[in-house]
Design an enzyme around this catalytic site. Structure first.
Site, mmCIF file in Angstrom:
data_model
loop_
_atom_site.group_PDB
_atom_site.id
_atom_site.type_symbol
_atom_site.label_atom_id
_atom_site.label_comp_id
_atom_site.label_asym_id
_atom_site.label_seq_id
_atom_site.Cartn_x
_atom_site.Cartn_y
_atom_site.Cartn_z
ATOM 1 N N ASP A 296 45.420 44.783 37.706
ATOM 2 C CA ASP A 296 44.488 43.696 37.458
ATOM 3 C C ASP A 296 44.305 43.502 35.953
ATOM 4 O O ASP A 296 44.191 44.469 35.192
ATOM 5 C CB ASP A 296 43.145 44.033 38.119
ATOM 6 C CG ASP A 296 42.244 42.831 38.243
ATOM 7 O OD1 ASP A 296 42.757 41.720 38.452
ATOM 8 O OD2 ASP A 296 41.016 43.012 38.142
ATOM 9 N N GLU A 343 49.155 41.118 37.396
ATOM 10 C CA GLU A 343 48.166 40.055 37.613
ATOM 11 C C GLU A 343 48.096 39.284 36.294
ATOM 12 O O GLU A 343 47.398 39.683 35.360
ATOM 13 C CB GLU A 343 46.814 40.665 37.987
ATOM 14 C CG GLU A 343 45.772 39.636 38.395
ATOM 15 C CD GLU A 343 45.040 39.031 37.211
ATOM 16 O OE1 GLU A 343 45.341 37.866 36.855
ATOM 17 O OE2 GLU A 343 44.192 39.716 36.629
ATOM 18 N N ASP A 397 39.420 37.148 45.107
ATOM 19 C CA ASP A 397 38.466 36.511 44.194
ATOM 20 C C ASP A 397 38.319 35.009 44.429
ATOM 21 O O ASP A 397 37.517 34.359 43.745
ATOM 22 C CB ASP A 397 38.891 36.733 42.737
ATOM 23 C CG ASP A 397 38.552 38.127 42.236
ATOM 24 O OD1 ASP A 397 37.603 38.732 42.769
ATOM 25 O OD2 ASP A 397 39.242 38.605 41.319
#
Length: 499
Positions: A296, A343, A397
């Protein structure tokens, strides 16, 4: 690099059906893997497996350890099957909901059950599996178990408020505390053994069914963690071991004050001097847990935004160069085989793209981002894809596809969607059109959140970024699992050459 076409489903462990308040490593997980295999899916993507805390909204991205597993994921049914508790000990709480995670109640229930399991374990001869696990994991487990024991002993105080000798890890004091808290340390070690035992068995089941697990690790760790307490020298901290700068992102069109995450920032110069050892170990641990894993906020390896500690917003931050190529070359020397997904959402700078290209790392594209203005040149529209990436309808998300269509898409967004697909559609079918777009794209991997397989609306959303409450609670009910359109998914998978 991702070499072959495949597809899969994003569903965190906690979102699986269970009679015990939260999804876990138990029977429903095995049935889900078998359903994936029947639908010709190659991937199961999950969120971080790390322990969560109520005061941080139970987020798996804010954990007391980057290495430990969450004891809430230990299956009561498997505990009984393996003789750690009696079947009569498993009476579930009658008020556990089917469609939501009951974090507080599930924690209370498992605390009682795991205490019974530990008591039985402590009164018997340690099994060889436990000793093997403890020996192999000691490099992270010893500090983590001591951290948990000290936190309990000191009534939940953050580690930066512990007595100085403990806070600064004086060797004599730590040895004294290890002796004093030996039983609590052993219990935490046992819980990590149970979690590892159950997860390893589930991983083997995945492998036997041709399913690869995609994990997820946040690039930053929480300040209140065993990681920072035990490795303070690799973070930008002052003489009192408090952060001098913290992580976040600057103001943009979505937030006039930016995002202040508050995580301590790595001291990359110190890490470089240690051969990036902590990150090598973290990558190796991730390789033990997953077949491949997403990092991430990958951008921070190229350049990252640091904000003066104590600021109330992210407005006064500064961009700083990350470790870049040097880090990945060092990683490749120490770990010749690792599988990272970057990501790379947000601003994909030339420096980020250079890292992706040089090391053949797959990035991510999100179909929900594709239908705004400038659709022809959007990086997220399928006609601009390259093969070496993962296409998602959305992530944890984002809203669901149906929720986006009903609540977020403008009339112009919908018109662009209709024009691109070549027909109009309603809220009850838009999710299938999104899945079809991703599956028929050139992206070698396509991952679809389970909510979009089921066609659920915004109520099934997993997370609202920058909010602290009400997240991570969605669960698939047993009825939704039984009625899920896996046959439709299999047909689309085979049609698009992903089977």
């Amino acid at each position: 690099m991702i070499y072959t076409r495949g597809s899969g489903i994003l569903l965190h462990i906690t979102s699986l059906p269970s009679a015990y308040g939260i999804g876990d490593f138990g029977p429903a997980a095995y049935r889900f893997v078998e359903a994936l295999a029947r639908a010709r899916q190659h991937y199961w993507q999950i969120l971080p497996l790390n322990p969560t805390r109520a005061r941080y909204g139970n987020s798996p991205y804010s954990s007391p350890s980057a290495f430990a597993a969450n004891p809430l994921l230990i299956s009561p049914e498997l505990l009984a099957r393996d003789g750690f508790v009696d079947p009569g000990d498993l009476e579930p709480h009658p008020d556990f909901p089917e469609d939501r995670v009951a974090f507080e109640a599930a924690a209370w229930y498992r605390d009682r059950l795991l205490a019974l399991a530990y008591r039985r374990f402590a009164e018997s001869e340690p099994e060889s599996g436990y000793e093997t696990f403890r020996a192999g994991a000691g490099w992270w487990l010893d500090d983590y178990a001591l951290f948990v024991a000290l936190t309990d002993h000191l009534h939940g105080l953050p580690w930066n408020r512990w007595p100085e000798e403990v806070r600064t890890r004086q060797p004599g004091t730590l040895e004294e505390m290890r002796e004093r808290l030996a039983d609590r340390i052993r219990k935490e070690t046992f819980l990590q053994y149970l979690a590892d035992r159950q997860w390893s068995a589930l991983r083997r089941h995945c492998t036997e069914h041709g399913v690869q697990v995609i994990g997820d690790i946040p690039i930053y760790v929480a300040y209140e963690s065993a990681d920072v307490w035990a490795n303070s020298g690799i973070f930008k901290l002052d003489d009192d071991l408090r952060p001098t700068v913290v992580a976040g992102v600057p103001p943009d069109m979505f937030s006039s004050t930016g995002q202040l995450w508050g995580n301590p920032v790595y001291d990359w110069a110190a890490l470089r001097g240690q051969g990036y050892d902590w990150w090598v170990r973290r990558t190796a641990r991730s390789g033990e847990l997953y077949d491949l894993f997403r990092i991430d906020h990958f951008r921070a390896f190229a350049d990252y935004y640091e904000i003066p500690a104590g600021d109330a917003t992210a407005e006064r931050g500064t961009w700083v160069d990350g470790p870049g190529t040097d880090f990945f070359e060092a990683l490749a020397r120490r770990l010749p085989c690792f599988a990272i997904v970057a990501e790379d959402l947000g601003a994909n700078t030339p420096a980020v793209q250079a890292l992706l290209d040089q090391f053949d790392l797959p990035g991510m594209k999100i179909l929900l981002f594709a239908f705004g203005e400038g659709i022809a040149k959007s990086a997220h529209i399928p006609h601009n894809y390259i093969p070496n990436l993962i296409c998602y309808t959305g992530t944890h998300d984002n809203n669901t596809a149906r929720g986006w269509f009903e609540e977020e898409a403008s009339e112009e967004d919908r018109e662009r969607l209709y024009a691109y697909i070549g027909k109009e559609m309603g809220a009850d079918t838009v999710h299938r059109e999104f899945v079809r777009l991703g599956m028929t794209s050139v992206a070698r991997a396509c991952i679809v959140p389970m909510q979009d397989i089921l066609g659920l609306g915004a109520a099934a959303r997993m997370n609202y970024p920058s909010t602290a409450e009400g997240n991570w609670v969605w669960r698939m009910t047993p009825e939704e699992f039984e009625e899920a359109p896996f046959e439709w998914l299999r047909g689309l998978t085979e049609l698009s050459g992903r089977g």
